[in-house]
Design a protein around this motif. Structure first.
Motif, PDB file in Angstrom:
ATOM      1  N   TYR A 187       5.802  19.636  25.500  1.00 39.12           N
ATOM      2  CA  TYR A 187       6.745  20.489  26.325  1.00 39.12           C
ATOM      3  C   TYR A 187       6.885  22.068  25.997  1.00 39.12           C
ATOM      4  O   TYR A 187       7.022  22.583  26.974  1.00 39.12           O
ATOM      5  CB  TYR A 187       8.418  19.738  25.709  1.00 39.12           C
ATOM      6  CG  TYR A 187       9.568  20.779  26.195  1.00 39.12           C
ATOM      7  CD1 TYR A 187      10.116  20.363  27.612  1.00 39.12           C
ATOM      8  CD2 TYR A 187      10.097  21.462  25.247  1.00 39.12           C
ATOM      9  CE1 TYR A 187      10.965  21.269  28.037  1.00 39.12           C
ATOM     10  CE2 TYR A 187      11.256  22.130  25.877  1.00 39.12           C
ATOM     11  CZ  TYR A 187      11.652  22.136  27.165  1.00 39.12           C
ATOM     12  OH  TYR A 187      12.810  22.886  27.723  1.00 39.12           O
ATOM     13  N   PHE A 218       8.121  12.291  18.031  1.00 34.88           N
ATOM     14  CA  PHE A 218       8.975  13.332  18.624  1.00 34.88           C
ATOM     15  C   PHE A 218       8.469  14.712  18.729  1.00 34.88           C
ATOM     16  O   PHE A 218       8.626  15.568  19.757  1.00 34.88           O
ATOM     17  CB  PHE A 218      10.397  13.067  17.859  1.00 34.88           C
ATOM     18  CG  PHE A 218      11.052  11.952  18.341  1.00 34.88           C
ATOM     19  CD1 PHE A 218      11.606  11.609  19.466  1.00 34.88           C
ATOM     20  CD2 PHE A 218      11.145  10.880  17.177  1.00 34.88           C
ATOM     21  CE1 PHE A 218      12.365  10.455  19.830  1.00 34.88           C
ATOM     22  CE2 PHE A 218      11.765   9.834  17.464  1.00 34.88           C
ATOM     23  CZ  PHE A 218      12.217   9.491  18.714  1.00 34.88           C
ATOM     24  N   VAL A 256      10.680   7.187   1.436  1.00 39.76           N
ATOM     25  CA  VAL A 256      11.702   7.909   2.116  1.00 39.76           C
ATOM     26  C   VAL A 256      10.908   9.076   2.895  1.00 39.76           C
ATOM     27  O   VAL A 256      11.187   8.985   4.074  1.00 39.76           O
ATOM     28  CB  VAL A 256      12.795   8.810   1.133  1.00 39.76           C
ATOM     29  CG1 VAL A 256      13.592   9.684   2.053  1.00 39.76           C
ATOM     30  CG2 VAL A 256      13.457   7.616   0.301  1.00 39.76           C
ATOM     31  N   VAL A 257      10.053   9.772   2.219  1.00 44.47           N
ATOM     32  CA  VAL A 257       9.327  10.686   2.699  1.00 44.47           C
ATOM     33  C   VAL A 257       8.586  10.250   4.059  1.00 44.47           C
ATOM     34  O   VAL A 257       8.465  10.630   5.205  1.00 44.47           O
ATOM     35  CB  VAL A 257       8.505  11.418   1.870  1.00 44.47           C
ATOM     36  CG1 VAL A 257       7.682  12.524   2.543  1.00 44.47           C
ATOM     37  CG2 VAL A 257       9.576  12.161   0.868  1.00 44.47           C
ATOM     38  N   THR A 286      10.548   8.889   7.088  1.00 47.61           N
ATOM     39  CA  THR A 286      10.821   9.985   8.052  1.00 47.61           C
ATOM     40  C   THR A 286       9.805  10.721   8.647  1.00 47.61           C
ATOM     41  O   THR A 286       9.741  10.960   9.940  1.00 47.61           O
ATOM     42  CB  THR A 286      11.753  11.237   7.170  1.00 47.61           C
ATOM     43  OG1 THR A 286      12.685  10.127   6.160  1.00 47.61           O
ATOM     44  CG2 THR A 286      12.350  11.839   7.838  1.00 47.61           C
ATOM     45  N   LEU A 321       8.515   8.717  11.468  1.00 47.35           N
ATOM     46  CA  LEU A 321       9.823   8.541  12.713  1.00 47.35           C
ATOM     47  C   LEU A 321       9.567   9.980  13.498  1.00 47.35           C
ATOM     48  O   LEU A 321       9.627   9.924  14.395  1.00 47.35           O
ATOM     49  CB  LEU A 321      11.032   8.708  11.960  1.00 47.35           C
ATOM     50  CG  LEU A 321      11.681   7.302  11.785  1.00 47.35           C
ATOM     51  CD1 LEU A 321      13.116   7.383  11.081  1.00 47.35           C
ATOM     52  CD2 LEU A 321      11.954   6.747  13.085  1.00 47.35           C
ATOM     53  N   ILE A 322       9.298  11.127  12.553  1.00 44.39           N
ATOM     54  CA  ILE A 322       9.297  12.480  13.183  1.00 44.39           C
ATOM     55  C   ILE A 322       8.176  12.660  14.079  1.00 44.39           C
ATOM     56  O   ILE A 322       8.325  13.433  15.051  1.00 44.39           O
ATOM     57  CB  ILE A 322       9.506  13.290  12.264  1.00 44.39           C
ATOM     58  CG1 ILE A 322      10.880  13.180  11.419  1.00 44.39           C
ATOM     59  CG2 ILE A 322       9.531  14.934  12.858  1.00 44.39           C
ATOM     60  CD1 ILE A 322      11.934  13.474  12.252  1.00 44.39           C
ATOM     61  N   VAL A 340      -0.511  10.321  -6.329  1.00 48.21           N
ATOM     62  CA  VAL A 340       0.061   9.017  -5.815  1.00 48.21           C
ATOM     63  C   VAL A 340       0.790   9.423  -4.576  1.00 48.21           C
ATOM     64  O   VAL A 340       1.086  10.349  -4.363  1.00 48.21           O
ATOM     65  CB  VAL A 340       1.211   8.999  -7.139  1.00 48.21           C
ATOM     66  CG1 VAL A 340       1.950   7.579  -6.951  1.00 48.21           C
ATOM     67  CG2 VAL A 340       0.447   8.922  -8.049  1.00 48.21           C
ATOM     68  N   PRO A 341       0.683   8.489  -3.702  1.00 41.62           N
ATOM     69  CA  PRO A 341       1.338   8.383  -2.494  1.00 41.62           C
ATOM     70  C   PRO A 341       2.812   8.706  -2.694  1.00 41.62           C
ATOM     71  O   PRO A 341       3.652   8.495  -3.572  1.00 41.62           O
ATOM     72  CB  PRO A 341       1.419   6.975  -1.924  1.00 41.62           C
ATOM     73  CG  PRO A 341       0.275   6.586  -2.203  1.00 41.62           C
ATOM     74  CD  PRO A 341       0.206   6.961  -3.981  1.00 41.62           C
ATOM     75  N   TYR A 342       3.243   9.604  -1.506  1.00 38.50           N
ATOM     76  CA  TYR A 342       4.719   9.891  -1.443  1.00 38.50           C
ATOM     77  C   TYR A 342       5.891   8.763  -1.449  1.00 38.50           C
ATOM     78  O   TYR A 342       5.408   7.780  -1.362  1.00 38.50           O
ATOM     79  CB  TYR A 342       5.277  10.837  -0.058  1.00 38.50           C
ATOM     80  CG  TYR A 342       4.874  12.079  -0.256  1.00 38.50           C
ATOM     81  CD1 TYR A 342       5.770  12.851  -1.320  1.00 38.50           C
ATOM     82  CD2 TYR A 342       3.837  12.896   0.238  1.00 38.50           C
ATOM     83  CE1 TYR A 342       5.359  14.227  -1.446  1.00 38.50           C
ATOM     84  CE2 TYR A 342       3.526  14.191   0.301  1.00 38.50           C
ATOM     85  CZ  TYR A 342       4.293  14.940  -0.642  1.00 38.50           C
ATOM     86  OH  TYR A 342       4.145  16.172  -0.591  1.00 38.50           O
ATOM     87  N   SER A 343       6.957   8.834  -1.704  1.00 39.58           N
ATOM     88  CA  SER A 343       7.970   7.776  -1.899  1.00 39.58           C
ATOM     89  C   SER A 343       8.364   7.321  -0.571  1.00 39.58           C
ATOM     90  O   SER A 343       7.915   8.072   0.432  1.00 39.58           O
ATOM     91  CB  SER A 343       9.326   8.284  -2.564  1.00 39.58           C
ATOM     92  OG  SER A 343      10.074   9.203  -1.535  1.00 39.58           O
TER      93      SER A 343
END
Lengths: 276, 114
Positions: free
Chosen positions: A153, A146, A135-136, A139, A142-143, A130-133
């Protein structure tokens, strides 16, 4: 056979211990390493390679052979894990679930059944996972950019600050794993396929070896980056810095590809079909 | 400035200590993750802000850059640490681990192993 193997291990282990008895004592100021090797690196590495980070200079320039074979070890480990983890040719042995998007009906297509791959109306659903919630997933999404920027770098800035190919490659691989967590394994495979991962494994090592061979062809020793000054029209010192950068990029690519491939194999139990 | 940094640092240490005690003393997986996720995030926020303040005490371009980097670390840990805790709890629920319940002392059942 087992006894022979054990005897060989004991023989070579004994040889190793015997050889290490001849080493100078730990921290001995009169040892050759502390008498002229370390002072040379500490005093002259900036003037010879224009790399402020002595660790990077030693790792990729003075001890270039060592790092090359380290990269080859990583490559070999990746290939070994490919053969250990990967399960080939069992793709159609299980039934698959598809959701018909306009109606929301879920179809189970058993073994050998026609799979509506071409239709955009069907969405594949994982059977065992089952896919993650949200929230996970949010995030992770988003990460990812970066961490990729940071990885580049770390690779490119390894001359001046802690970092380099190994560290940057791990961060780059982690960002692709985060992408797989944010979506799922199939989305990740569509973007960064297994074939690409294996190709990049070899490409990284090849970049390293090709850099060494290029300086060889230009009339210097293998991995003597100073000779790169001719084709790149720069001083010998700057050319050594450039050679370190090329080598670090190769290391980074190999490390990233091995990490991603390991993750694919572990997350899907070797099937590369469905999973995280 | 120094006083503020000391107060922040002590606050951070307080939260870190609380987190460590919580991880050691709480009874089960989920309740241990609670201090690990919350107190450590709060502690790193306070402690790293204190470090940034100490650096900014001597204001210059390089120090401003370092403080900005520390700020970025704070932001990213603030995002990722609770998410990681959430994912671990999620994994525990999926694996079928049951939350701890208070029972009279000495009484154990098969459920203890989940």
């Amino acid at each position: 056979m087992k006894t022979a193997a054990a005897l060989l291990v004991l023989l070579f282990g004994g040889l190793l211990v015997y050889a290490s008895l001849e080493f100078p004592a730990w921290g001995d100021p009169m040892a050759p390493a502390s008498r002229h090797v370390s002072p040379h690196y500490i005093e002259r590495s900036l003037a010879e390679t224009s790399v402020p980070n002595i660790v990077t200079a030693v790792l990729a320039d003075y001890r270039g052979y060592d790092t090359m074979f380290e990269t080859i070890v990583i490559f070999t480990a990746g290939v070994a894990c490919l053969f250990l983890l990967r399960i080939f040719g069992r793709r159609s042995s299980e039934s698959r679930l598809y959701r018909h998007l306009p109606t929301g009906i879920t179809l189970r297509i058993s073994r050998g059944g026609a799979v509506p791959l071409s239709s955009k109306e069907f969405e594949r659903i994982d059977l065992q996972w089952v896919p993650y919630s949200v929230v996970v997933r949010t995030t992770c999404r988003l990460i990812v950019p970066f961490s990729q920027l940071f990885a580049l770098y770390v690779i490119a800035h390894g001359h001046h600050s802690p970092g380099g190919g190994f560290q940057g490659g791990v961060i780059l691989g982690a960002s692709i794993i985060l992408f797989a967590i944010a979506n799922n394994l199939r989305a990740s495979l569509a973007w960064f396929s297994e074939k690409l991962a294996v190709l990049l494994c070899g490409l990284g090592v090849s970049i390293y070896v090709a850099t060494g061979a290029l300086s060889f062809l230009l009339g210097g020793n293998f991995l003597d980056y100073g000779t790169l000054s001719k084709p790149f029209a720069m001083g010998a010192v700057a050319a050594r810095s450039l050679g370190i950068l090329m080598v670090e990029i190769g290391v980074g690519i190999t490390v990233m590809a091995v990490m991603v491939h390991l993750y694919y194999g572990l997350a899907s139990a070797g099937r590369h079909d469905e999973g995280l | 400035m120094d006083l503020m940094a000391i107060v922040l640092l002590c606050g951070g240490l307080f939260f870190f200590t609380g987190g460590a005690i919580g991880i050691l003393r709480f009874p089960d997986f989920y309740s241990r993750l609670h201090p690990a996720g919350k107190l450590d995030t709060a502690g790193q926020l306070l402690a790293l802000s204190a470090v940034a303040l100490i650096i900014l005490d001597d204001l210059s371009r390089e120090h401003l850059l370092t403080a900005a980097k520390i700020g970025l670390i704070v932001v990213f840990v603030y995002l990722t640490s609770p998410t990681a805790t959430h994912a671990i709890v999620d994994a525990g629920v999926r694996a079928g681990l049951r939350p701890w319940e208070k029972r009279p002392a000495g009484e154990t059942t098969d459920d203890d192993l989940g």
